[in-house]
Design an enzyme around this catalytic site. Sequence first.
Site, PDB file in Angstrom:
ATOM      1  NE  ARG A  53      -1.497  -1.558   4.222  1.00 51.36           N
ATOM      2  CZ  ARG A  53      -2.574  -2.006   4.873  1.00 51.36           C
ATOM      3  NH1 ARG A  53      -3.648  -1.256   4.958  1.00 51.36           N
ATOM      4  NH2 ARG A  53      -2.572  -3.188   5.450  1.00 51.36           N
ATOM      5  CD  GLU A  64      -2.294   2.162   5.238  1.00 51.24           C
ATOM      6  OE1 GLU A  64      -1.294   1.835   5.886  1.00 51.24           O
ATOM      7  OE2 GLU A  64      -3.343   1.488   5.198  1.00 51.24           O
ATOM      8  CE  LYS A  77      -9.343  -0.712   2.533  1.00 53.63           C
ATOM      9  NZ  LYS A  77      -9.790  -1.752   3.477  1.00 53.63           N
ATOM     10  NE  ARG A 120     -10.256  -5.785   3.041  1.00 49.72           N
ATOM     11  CZ  ARG A 120      -9.309  -5.454   3.913  1.00 49.72           C
ATOM     12  NH1 ARG A 120      -9.228  -6.038   5.093  1.00 49.72           N
ATOM     13  NH2 ARG A 120      -8.427  -4.528   3.603  1.00 49.72           N
ATOM     14  CB  ALA A 147     -15.414  -0.715  14.949  1.00 48.65           C
ATOM     15  CB  THR A 209      -6.409  -4.555  20.563  1.00 45.58           C
ATOM     16  OG1 THR A 209      -5.117  -4.869  20.039  1.00 45.58           O
ATOM     17  CG2 THR A 209      -6.871  -5.699  21.458  1.00 45.58           C
ATOM     18  N   GLY A 234      -2.900  -5.944  14.741  1.00 43.94           N
ATOM     19  CA  GLY A 234      -1.573  -5.389  14.444  1.00 43.94           C
ATOM     20  C   GLY A 234      -1.443  -5.206  12.951  1.00 43.94           C
ATOM     21  CG  ASP A 235      -3.719  -2.611  11.173  1.00 47.51           C
ATOM     22  OD1 ASP A 235      -3.143  -1.885  12.003  1.00 47.51           O
ATOM     23  OD2 ASP A 235      -4.885  -2.437  10.816  1.00 47.51           O
TER      24      ASP A 235
END
Lengths: 352, 352
Positions: A53, A64, A77, A120, A147, A209, A234-235
């Site tokens: 990304r 992003e 996106k 998704r 969420a 989280t 974790g992203d």
Amino acid sequence: MPATDQLNIVPFISVENMMDLVLTTGTETFLRELAGYVEEDFRRWESFDKVARVASHSHDGVIELMPTSDGTLYSFKYVNGHPKNTRNGRQTVTAFGVLSDVDSGYPLLLSEMTILTALRTAATSAVVAKHLAPKGARTMAVIGNGAQSEFQALAFKSLLGIDRLRLYDIDAAATERCRRNLQGLGLTIEACRSTEEAVEGAQIVTTVTADKQNATILTDNMIGSGVHINAVGGDCPGKTELHRDILLRSSIFVEYPPQTRVEGEIQQLPQDYPVTEIWRVINGEIAGRESASQITLFDSVGFATEDFSALRYVHDKLRNSDCFQKLDLLADPDEPRDLFGMLLRREALTIA
Amino acid sequence: MPATDQLNIVPFISVENMMDLVLTTGTETFLRELAGYVEEDFRRWESFDKVARVASHSHDGVIELMPTSDGTLYSFKYVNGHPKNTRNGRQTVTAFGVLSDVDSGYPLLLSEMTILTALRTAATSAVVAKHLAPKGARTMAVIGNGAQSEFQALAFKSLLGIDRLRLYDIDAAATERCRRNLQGLGLTIEACRSTEEAVEGAQIVTTVTADKQNATILTDNMIGSGVHINAVGGDCPGKTELHRDILLRSSIFVEYPPQTRVEGEIQQLPQDYPVTEIWRVINGEIAGRESASQITLFDSVGFATEDFSALRYVHDKLRNSDCFQKLDLLADPDEPRDLFGMLLRREALTIA
């Protein structure tokens, strides 16, 4: 395809349209159908143009762009991640996306993707867990009850038959809300007072989280043999959820290694640490879970092809739905080379 | 800023809104004001995050994303380039863009950018020409009389005082349409039968043709000393308009070298061929035109900061305009972490 012969018009799915599209389909049906598209696109992984990304980092967050294409369709996106946003009533993550026709470059669809991304992500987690979770798993722990939590729960119920949830969040109110939201949907739910308590007896542990920092949501002693860990939260660089020792005991499966090595849990490991690309498992090339005692870990960060699948899915659904608006997004002069003439004719029209 | 306290709403400028915004402002005033924003942002070039555009190439064209940020605002443009599109009534180039708030990651504006790109390209050409064109230039040749030609003409009239145009296009109908469209706007226009004829006596030569191939619109013998060349049409790999010999005789000015070396006229030259970044001229650091005999060349490919300037400009204009619609683009649950609850409440509402 949405019925429009007008070249200037791009169908637009607003947040309200998306909610109606989900509700008229049924949330679990939507998740199952969407999972089908995700799975199909993972199977033909090699036909996609893939890039990490394109991120624009700032003090409080990141914006992003996530483009990809299969040569026939193109999607991207836009997504932000701003953990402090909730302080003034905003979402941590919002998103929208576009699906386009590669041959003409014309957009086919503009869609909200805040709700669609939650769907998704959950659908992808469940598709992956079908290949990695222990057979007959019925209990999932969900650590982090924000969420995304209910979507994860419903996707695992719908695709894997999970019917028992063990919830934990540092904010007890979040757990209570999640429990309440999922009432009457066929899940037995236990609100737990700690992560240790939540993971007890769970065959699947989902971590989702949201803090933008290296956290240790799971420590090594919490994870017994045979568990599947679905690590969703974790992203981004500097944001992890698992203790490094868990990684070392697990078989690690990822979406797109060049992105996951920067953004995922494995940012804690050397750059050449062996991981398995999940598409190879989904298309049957490589085995997923190989033993009952194996700890499997899906180090999920979210990849552009999953958004592509989601946009392709909702675009197909618009054939039989009026859950969209028509957006006058593209200039359509009578003669393509006469853009200025279009302006002049508008002027004549306005004066007349 | 457009008046909205609704967190879910993003102002949207449709094609019709954009035409009305341009027409109520006046096209030349719009170009002048927009040029001011472009110039201002070139002056603070170093405050921008810059990346070459993210391109997805296919057989018949390209789809690109062009992001940038100054740390306070973020923008990106989606733009396609498909020369064969005109065969079925579509535009070669269409575009739309988004301006966002860096602190929250929330979009502030979604706008059509097919018309806006033509305007920002013309405005940028004129801003650059103010620094490079010979003093007192009044005659401009325009080679290629398609969608961008009138905008170029009006920008050069408005910002440089050009009042004589010499038009040429391989399609005489395009030239005639351009001439007709510009009638009554204060320009003396000559339709020419060849490029040689068109460039005669012109102090500025603008090339804005559209073929996706290496073409030789201008050859060396056509360009006399002292001319400023505004080369707009060559803007992707394999697409150039000028003979290499012209480049070797010219002082070459570019937007962002890493992008221009791939996409511009200078793709014909060695990767280390000396060029001048135009922002250094605009902020006064480096001289532009240095002698009356110098041939100056603006090798324009279009850069993300110019789209940023254009979006920033129209976003500011919305303060005093109702030329926009309200788009329900962002999920806005009562409680940020309760996305699923928003869906449940919508369901309750729909059933009730």
